[in-house]
Design a protein around this motif. Structure first.
Motif, PDB file in Angstrom:
ATOM      1  N   UNK A 162       0.810  -1.206   0.000  1.00 29.41           N
ATOM      2  CA  UNK A 162       0.000   0.000   0.000  1.00 29.41           C
ATOM      3  C   UNK A 162       0.846   1.259   0.000  1.00 29.41           C
ATOM      4  N   UNK A 163       2.068   1.153  -0.504  1.00 28.93           N
ATOM      5  CA  UNK A 163       3.030   2.248  -0.453  1.00 28.93           C
ATOM      6  C   UNK A 163       3.335   2.804  -1.843  1.00 28.93           C
ATOM      7  N   UNK A 164       3.985   3.951  -1.858  1.00 23.51           N
ATOM      8  CA  UNK A 164       4.610   4.455  -3.082  1.00 23.51           C
ATOM      9  C   UNK A 164       6.009   3.847  -3.157  1.00 23.51           C
ATOM     10  N   UNK A 165       6.308   3.228  -4.298  1.00 26.58           N
ATOM     11  CA  UNK A 165       7.585   2.545  -4.489  1.00 26.58           C
ATOM     12  C   UNK A 165       8.411   3.332  -5.500  1.00 26.58           C
ATOM     13  N   UNK A 166       9.655   3.646  -5.122  1.00 24.51           N
ATOM     14  CA  UNK A 166      10.555   4.354  -6.036  1.00 24.51           C
ATOM     15  C   UNK A 166      11.492   3.358  -6.696  1.00 24.51           C
ATOM     16  N   UNK A 167      11.597   3.444  -8.019  1.00 20.46           N
ATOM     17  CA  UNK A 167      12.411   2.514  -8.806  1.00 20.46           C
ATOM     18  C   UNK A 167      13.312   3.309  -9.737  1.00 20.46           C
ATOM     19  N   UNK A 168      14.566   2.930  -9.787  1.00 15.25           N
ATOM     20  CA  UNK A 168      15.528   3.575 -10.679  1.00 15.25           C
ATOM     21  C   UNK A 168      15.608   2.775 -11.979  1.00 15.25           C
ATOM     22  N   UNK A 169      14.983   3.242 -13.058  1.00  8.34           N
ATOM     23  CA  UNK A 169      14.979   2.463 -14.304  1.00  8.34           C
ATOM     24  C   UNK A 169      16.338   2.432 -14.997  1.00  8.34           C
ATOM     25  N   UNK A 170      17.247   3.328 -14.582  1.00  3.76           N
ATOM     26  CA  UNK A 170      18.567   3.361 -15.208  1.00  3.76           C
ATOM     27  C   UNK A 170      19.567   2.433 -14.519  1.00  3.76           C
ATOM     28  N   UNK A 171      19.145   1.787 -13.430  1.00  2.00           N
ATOM     29  CA  UNK A 171      20.025   0.864 -12.721  1.00  2.00           C
ATOM     30  C   UNK A 171      19.274  -0.441 -12.484  1.00  2.00           C
ATOM     31  N   UNK A 172      19.422  -1.414 -13.376  1.00  2.00           N
ATOM     32  CA  UNK A 172      18.665  -2.667 -13.249  1.00  2.00           C
ATOM     33  C   UNK A 172      19.050  -3.490 -12.031  1.00  2.00           C
ATOM     34  N   UNK A 173      20.139  -3.125 -11.334  1.00  2.00           N
ATOM     35  CA  UNK A 173      20.542  -3.852 -10.135  1.00  2.00           C
ATOM     36  C   UNK A 173      20.111  -3.143  -8.854  1.00  2.00           C
ATOM     37  N   UNK A 174      19.437  -2.001  -8.978  1.00  2.00           N
ATOM     38  CA  UNK A 174      19.044  -1.240  -7.797  1.00  2.00           C
ATOM     39  C   UNK A 174      17.886  -1.923  -7.069  1.00  2.00           C
ATOM     40  N   UNK A 175      17.771  -1.647  -5.770  1.00  2.00           N
ATOM     41  CA  UNK A 175      16.693  -2.197  -4.946  1.00  2.00           C
ATOM     42  C   UNK A 175      15.547  -1.204  -4.887  1.00  2.00           C
ATOM     43  N   UNK A 176      14.345  -1.594  -5.283  1.00  2.00           N
ATOM     44  CA  UNK A 176      13.196  -0.692  -5.175  1.00  2.00           C
ATOM     45  C   UNK A 176      12.970  -0.272  -3.718  1.00  2.00           C
ATOM     46  N   UNK A 177      12.508   0.974  -3.536  1.00  2.00           N
ATOM     47  CA  UNK A 177      12.349   1.552  -2.201  1.00  2.00           C
ATOM     48  C   UNK A 177      10.887   1.881  -1.952  1.00  2.00           C
ATOM     49  N   UNK A 178      10.341   1.377  -0.850  1.00  2.00           N
ATOM     50  CA  UNK A 178       9.008   1.776  -0.413  1.00  2.00           C
ATOM     51  C   UNK A 178       9.180   2.960   0.540  1.00  2.00           C
ATOM     52  N   UNK A 179       8.671   4.129   0.109  1.00  2.00           N
ATOM     53  CA  UNK A 179       8.886   5.392   0.810  1.00  2.00           C
ATOM     54  C   UNK A 179       7.774   5.612   1.839  1.00  2.00           C
ATOM     55  N   UNK A 180       8.072   5.318   3.104  1.00  2.00           N
ATOM     56  CA  UNK A 180       7.017   5.365   4.112  1.00  2.00           C
ATOM     57  C   UNK A 180       6.557   6.780   4.429  1.00  2.00           C
ATOM     58  N   UNK A 181       7.366   7.808   4.160  1.00  2.00           N
ATOM     59  CA  UNK A 181       6.964   9.183   4.467  1.00  2.00           C
ATOM     60  C   UNK A 181       5.755   9.620   3.650  1.00  2.00           C
ATOM     61  N   UNK A 182       5.442   8.907   2.572  1.00  2.00           N
ATOM     62  CA  UNK A 182       4.310   9.260   1.718  1.00  2.00           C
ATOM     63  C   UNK A 182       3.016   8.601   2.170  1.00  2.00           C
ATOM     64  N   UNK A 183       3.065   7.829   3.241  1.00  2.00           N
ATOM     65  CA  UNK A 183       1.847   7.252   3.787  1.00  2.00           C
ATOM     66  C   UNK A 183       1.410   5.981   3.078  1.00  2.00           C
ATOM     67  N   UNK A 184       0.506   5.271   3.740  1.00  2.00           N
ATOM     68  CA  UNK A 184      -0.011   3.995   3.219  1.00  2.00           C
ATOM     69  C   UNK A 184      -1.498   4.141   2.937  1.00  2.00           C
TER      70      UNK A 184
END
Length: 691
Positions: free
Chosen positions: A346-368
């Motif tokens: 139920x979160x906003x997830x930040x994904x770096x499309x330019x780094x296929x090895x990056x770990x997606x981040x669920x940003x809790x400051x944006x609320x659920x």
């Protein structure tokens, strides 16, 4: 006669009556777990606008600053991460003018029930990527009758929703696409439900959720784009319900996020039901988890103290027949055993499309929430602002303002902005007497549905503004916090996509529908009972500064049949506009025109994509640009910055009651089984879209 792309002319199948809002029972079951059949989750007594008269705020103010470097270069997206120009002249110098007739001159497409993507005369279209297309270089070709989870994890996922482009140069780009949900009854022959599905089918569904990053390239010097199918394709990536992720922000590590598998509460696995999204000024994607409640079982067996919060998020109780039963292959989906697992979605997830090895981040400051989207802009003093809607009946509108300022080019710093800031919920007030908002759609005596509003703070870092709730509780149970916050947040009619116009600075909110609103509950921002067609709200913050706490608002569009007196098209001659029902996603072109996609057309025809100027003499002149095939919803949409291409995600084609792989209701796009896909439309003479 408009062009026909796909299955040609064929009648709608004679199947059962659609559910509320025009959706089929299949869509209701697989997309949102039959949300409309459940009791309204928001049972608070928060006001529905009321009849308090306040002076509307000034709508004047200079436009805010600055192009966004790479994101507005080359093939960048108009308004993908909009920071506005210091002066209107600067926007005009870029060609972002928004005046006159909005630069639109095309013959609208008529409403359609055909199994085809219908587009205006003079335009062409093609499919860019469809379910099952290879994403990773070693992915096998799609084979409908021999699917495997291993293959699906390397192939384009199922129902596509949010679409964005990130440039790799003038003629090459990365395409990000959300994969919102799966419809197993159309994916597998003989599917009878999660309880009897094979384990492999369940694993395929897990792999078909999430998102895809694919490289695409321009076809010659045209507005057509196609998948890059040769070479390394080093950015291509699949993210699924099984991809390792991490939490950041104030709630990371909270006891509410800890599980047996993750005792630190910092490492969730996967994302689900990703609906719409946005992009950041530093070139990452924000993707929004929406109807996450339907994936779990045994919500009624969580500890007693959690049950009110589970209910507020409509988490499934027991093991209903329509449940996919992911718990059969991954125990974490059984809340009787892992009661905090639902809090990890139920979160906003930040994904770096330019780094296929990056770990997606669920940003809790944006609320659920049941997030529909997360669109960004910059305040006048360069704080990052994120707008978000919670897509359910009588839910709220939110925004986040970062504590620190965006610094162009300082990537390491900018990537911390989404972890510190203030989360707000919106309160709206109408400026007309309650007696003038009578539910008929008749405008009040001042000639507009409009008023003023304010953003009520919920939490800022570790400080909670909600009595009796800690900061972590506010962020994990944001719906509850919005119910309780002092001042009273306003219940809206399914707030979905919310985006700032890169030319005018106005913020536009798609309010899809709400057939549960009664005559006693109408207010100036939600002026119709049993609102089955929805409306669009325009919000202008004080001084046109996204960082401000107060705003003016109005309704430029009240949807439905133009012949219905309860509809409104910003005062434009309704004999000249297209009918529209159930606005869902919005975007803008470089002229500031508002593009609207629909979901669940309740007027008896297929969903579509529409465009409307928002200022000048053509304000309110809404025209239909395309229709999607039978049973499909129009998602995306996206207008390229050079305005030569329009992308749409055609979600759930053929999702009609009674349809199955043996009796498909649609054969789009390839004449065989229906396959959700992203399509692109361009002018056949290489002109600007709309001309």
């Amino acid at each position: 006669m408009a062009n026909l792309i796909g299955g040609g002319r064929r009648p709608l199948p004679l199947l059962s009556t659609p559910h509320k809002g025009g959706r089929s029972a299949l869509t209701c079951q697989f997309r949102c777990g039959n949300a409309c059949a459940h009791d309204v989750a928001n049972t608070t007594d928060n006001a529905y606008f009321g009849d308090v008269v306040k002076e509307a705020l000034s709508r004047r103010g200079v436009l805010r600053a600055g192009a966004l470097g790479a994101l507005v270069a080359g093939v960048g997206v108009a308004g993908a991460a909009p920071a506005l120009a210091d002066e209107p002249e600067a926007a005009a110098a870029k060609g972002w003018t928004g005046g006159g007739n909005g630069g639109l001159n095309f013959t609208p497409v008529a409403p359609s029930t055909e199994d085809a993507l219908r587009i205006p005369d003079g335009y062409s279209s093609s499919v860019v990527a469809r379910w099952g297309d290879p994403v990773l270089p070693d992915a096998p070709a799609f084979d409908f009758d021999n699917q495997t989870a291993e293959a699906q994890a390397k192939q384009f996922g199922y129902n596509c929703d949010y679409v964005t482009l990130l440039p790799l140069g003038r003629d090459r780009a990365l395409l990000w696409v959300n994969h919102e949900y799966t419809d197993e009854s159309l994916m597998f022959r003989g599917y009878t439900g999660g309880a009897t599905a094979t384990e492999e089918q369940i694993k395929i569904a897990l792999a078909a959720h999430g998102g895809s990053v694919v490289e695409i390239e321009r076809a010659g010097n045209t507005g057509q784009w196609k998948l890059v199918t040769k070479g390394r394709r080093r950015y291509n990536r699949r993210i699924t319900a099984q991809t390792p992720m991490r939490f950041t922000g104030p709630a990371a590590g909270s006891d509410l996020l800890k599980t047996a598998a993750d005792p630190e509460g910092r490492n969730p696995v996967g994302m689900l039901n990703n609906c719409s999204g946005g992009t950041t000024p530093w070139g990452t994607v924000l993707t929004a988890e929406e109807n996450i409640d339907q994936y779990f079982v045994n919500g009624d067996k969580v500890p007693e103290a959690q049950k009110p919060y589970i209910a507020r998020y409509t988490i499934t109780t027991g093991t209903p027949a329509g449940n996919r039963r992911f718990d059969r292959v991954e125990e974490r989906f059984d809340l009787a055993k892992h009661p905090n697992e639902a809090n990890r979605f139920g979160w906003i997830v930040e994904i770096d499309p330019f780094d296929p090895d990056s770990t997606p981040i669920k940003r809790t400051a944006l609320g659920r929430l049941k997030h529909e989207a997360a669109n960004t802009t910059l305040s006048r003093d360069n704080h990052l602002v994120v707008y978000m809607g919670d897509d359910s009946r009588f839910e709220y509108i939110y925004k986040f303002v970062s504590k620190n300022r965006y610094i162009p080019g300082f990537d390491r710093h900018n990537r911390t902005l989404l972890d510190e800031g203030t989360l707000y919920v919106a309160k709206f007030t109408g400026d007309s007497p309650a007696a003038e908002i009578d539910g008929t759609g008749k405008l009040p005596s001042d000639g507009a549905f409009d008023g003023s509003g304010e953003w009520l703070p919920l939490v800022s870092g570790d400080k909670s503004y909600v009595e009796g709730m800690t900061a972590a509780e506010v962020l994990v149970y944001t719906r509850v916090a919005a119910d309780r916050v002092k001042g009273g947040a306003t219940k809206m009619d399914r707030p979905e996509d919310m985006e700032r116009n890169p030319v005018t600075g106005g913020v536009y909110v798609a309010l899809t529908n709400n057939t549960n609103r009664t005559a006693a509950q109408v207010d100036e921002a939600n002026p119709r009972p049993s609102n089955k067609h929805g409306h669009v709200l325009e919000l202008v913050e004080k001084g046109n500064d996204a960082g401000q706490r107060t705003f003016a608002w109005s309704l430029p569009l009240v949807c439905g049949d133009p012949a219905d007196p309860a509809t409104y098209f910003a005062g434009y001659d309704k004999s000249k506009v297209s009918p529209i029902s159930c606005p869902d996603n919005v975007t803008f072109d470089r002229d500031g025109n508002l593009w609207i996609s629909t979901d669940g057309n309740a007027l008896g025809s297929n969903d579509g994509l529409f465009v409307m100027p928002v200022r000048g003499k053509e304000r309110g002149h809404l025209r239909q640009f395309l229709t999607v095939p039978v049973g499909a919803e129009t998602c995306g949409p996206l207008v390229s910055e050079d305005q030569r291409s329009v992308f749409v995600a055609v979600q759930h084609p053929g999702e009609i009651d009674g349809a199955s792989p043996d009796q498909p209701a649609s054969r789009w796009p390839d004449g065989d089984q229906p396959r959700p896909a992203v399509a692109v439309v361009w002018h056949a003479k290489n002109k600007k879209i709309g001309s």
